[in-house]
Motif scaffolding. Structure first.
Motif, short mmCIF file in Angstrom:
data_model
loop_
_atom_site.label_atom_id
_atom_site.label_comp_id
_atom_site.label_asym_id
_atom_site.label_seq_id
_atom_site.Cartn_x
_atom_site.Cartn_y
_atom_site.Cartn_z
N LEU A 10 94.19 -103.48 63.89
CA LEU A 10 93.57 -103.07 63.22
C LEU A 10 94.71 -102.32 62.29
N LEU A 243 83.24 -105.76 66.65
CA LEU A 243 82.99 -106.89 65.89
C LEU A 243 83.45 -107.82 67.94
N GLN A 262 91.68 -111.78 60.40
CA GLN A 262 91.58 -110.86 59.26
C GLN A 262 90.60 -110.30 59.03
N LEU A 263 90.40 -108.56 58.65
CA LEU A 263 88.67 -107.90 58.64
C LEU A 263 89.74 -107.75 57.12
N ASP A 264 88.19 -107.66 56.34
CA ASP A 264 88.51 -106.73 54.87
C ASP A 264 89.69 -107.86 53.98
N ALA A 268 94.14 -107.95 60.07
CA ALA A 268 93.60 -107.07 61.56
C ALA A 268 94.24 -106.99 62.74
N VAL A 288 86.71 -101.27 65.25
CA VAL A 288 86.49 -101.36 64.07
C VAL A 288 85.85 -99.98 63.16
N HIS A 296 81.16 -105.72 56.65
CA HIS A 296 82.70 -106.16 56.93
C HIS A 296 83.11 -107.67 56.67
N ARG A 297 84.36 -107.78 55.93
CA ARG A 297 84.69 -109.46 56.19
C ARG A 297 85.49 -110.01 57.05
N VAL A 298 85.36 -111.19 58.05
CA VAL A 298 86.02 -111.33 59.36
C VAL A 298 86.34 -112.61 58.76
N GLU A 315 84.32 -117.81 56.36
CA GLU A 315 84.34 -116.25 56.73
C GLU A 315 82.73 -115.45 56.63
#
Length: 324
Positions: A10, A243, A262-264, A268, A288, A296-298, A315
């Motif tokens: 992260l 998450l 991948q986070l946002d 990550a 998170v 959050h987008r993951v 996503e």
């Protein structure tokens, strides 16, 4: 319990050890990492087909060393990720490992062991299997193709299938497998593939029908290289939100052992399975933060056996503290 080695945690959310790291690198004068995804499949009563994932290193890997037990049996160029170990004994169990050596001569550690047992020899067997039938294929984006065929027959047993790109054998799969995905191709390039069957006496069939395919133009990695059925949710534990991810690994030749999450919109977490990946659906959870109602987008992608990154999964959007 499955073991997961966490390499990066992260970036920007907690103190990171190394944002964006990828396993197997040789940066800062370090030796290359141990090859991952090492597999061994008996190709006949006297041979075993060994495969492994490419190792990322700087300078690049120049040579891979393949060992049978403690004995080094052969070196192959850094561009190769497979080897047929021959002149083996029938009905015998073997253990194989692989090491990478970079352009500066630094030799990395051994991979995990891969085991294979050669089948029994078949006396006076000079009859090859029939050619694989109904060989078909389709491009899977710009860097991969899918191939399938109907099973060959043999008076004893088909042990493996050899896949050729042009006139060069690029892979072998077990005799019970009648489909494969070839990765590491170039965008907008034309290829021809054939498949041959092999029995325990090392008799090789004639080639099945030639399949000619052209990969898609551009830089698309191919949807078939993406993890599928990707799901994401959040849970609260001890005042912190995590998450929870789950997915089905992409179906490619070799073993997928490394993923990037991948986070946002930013890398990550990069993780490597510390052992043989679990069959079927994989799961992973990570921290998170403590904020309730944070969106959050993951998504995630796999490092393919040829060393390249596959396509990202779909996503998902997750809100901490939201009711399901």
């Amino acid at each position: 319990m499955r073991r997961v080695v966490l390499w990066v945690v992260l970036c920007g959310l907690v103190t990171a050890l190394c944002c964006g790291c990828a396993g197997g690198g040789g940066d800062d004068g370090r030796a290359p990492g141990a090859p991952t995804g090492v597999t061994a499949q008996a190709g006949s009563a006297t041979s075993v087909h060994v495969m492994w994932n490419a190792v990322a290193a700087d300078p690049a890997v120049s040579v891979y060393e393949v060992y049978r037990g403690t004995e080094k049996v052969q070196e192959v160029p850094g561009s190769a990720h497979m080897l047929d170990v021959v002149r083996l004994a029938p009905s015998t169990a073997y253990v194989f490992t692989v090491r990478a050596r970079d352009g500066d001569g630094r030799l990395g550690p051994r991979s995990r062991e891969a085991r294979a047992t050669t089948p029994a020899a078949v006396a006076a067997d000079r009859s090859p299997p029939t050619p694989p039938g109904a060989v078909t294929g389709q491009a899977a984006g710009s860097r991969a193709v899918q191939l399938s065929w109907t099973a060959s027959t043999d008076d004893r047993k088909v042990v493996s299938y050899d896949v050729y790109q042009g006139g060069v054998r690029i892979h072998s799969v077990g005799g019970g497998q009648t489909a494969t995905v070839v990765t590491g191709l170039r965008p907008g390039a034309r290829y021809s593939f054939t498949v041959r069957a092999r029995d325990a006496a090392d008799n090789v069939s004639p080639a099945g029908a030639v399949v000619r395919l052209t990969t898609a133009p551009g830089a698309d990695e191919g949807a078939e290289t993406a993890p599928s059925d990707f799901r994401a949710s959040a849970h609260l534990a001890d005042g912190s939100y995590y998450l929870d991810l789950s997915w089905v690994p992409p179906r490619v030749d070799g073993v997928v052992t490394e993923y990037q999450i991948q986070l946002d919109g930013r890398p990550a977490t990069s993780l490597v399975w510390g052992g043989t990946p679990p069959p079927g659906r994989a799961t992973y959870s990570f921290y998170v933060g403590r904020e309730e109602g944070a969106g959050h987008r993951v998504r995630l992608r796999a490092r393919l056996p040829d060393g390249t990154w596959g396509a990202f999964s779909v996503e998902r959007t997750v809100t901490t503290g939201a009711r399901r």
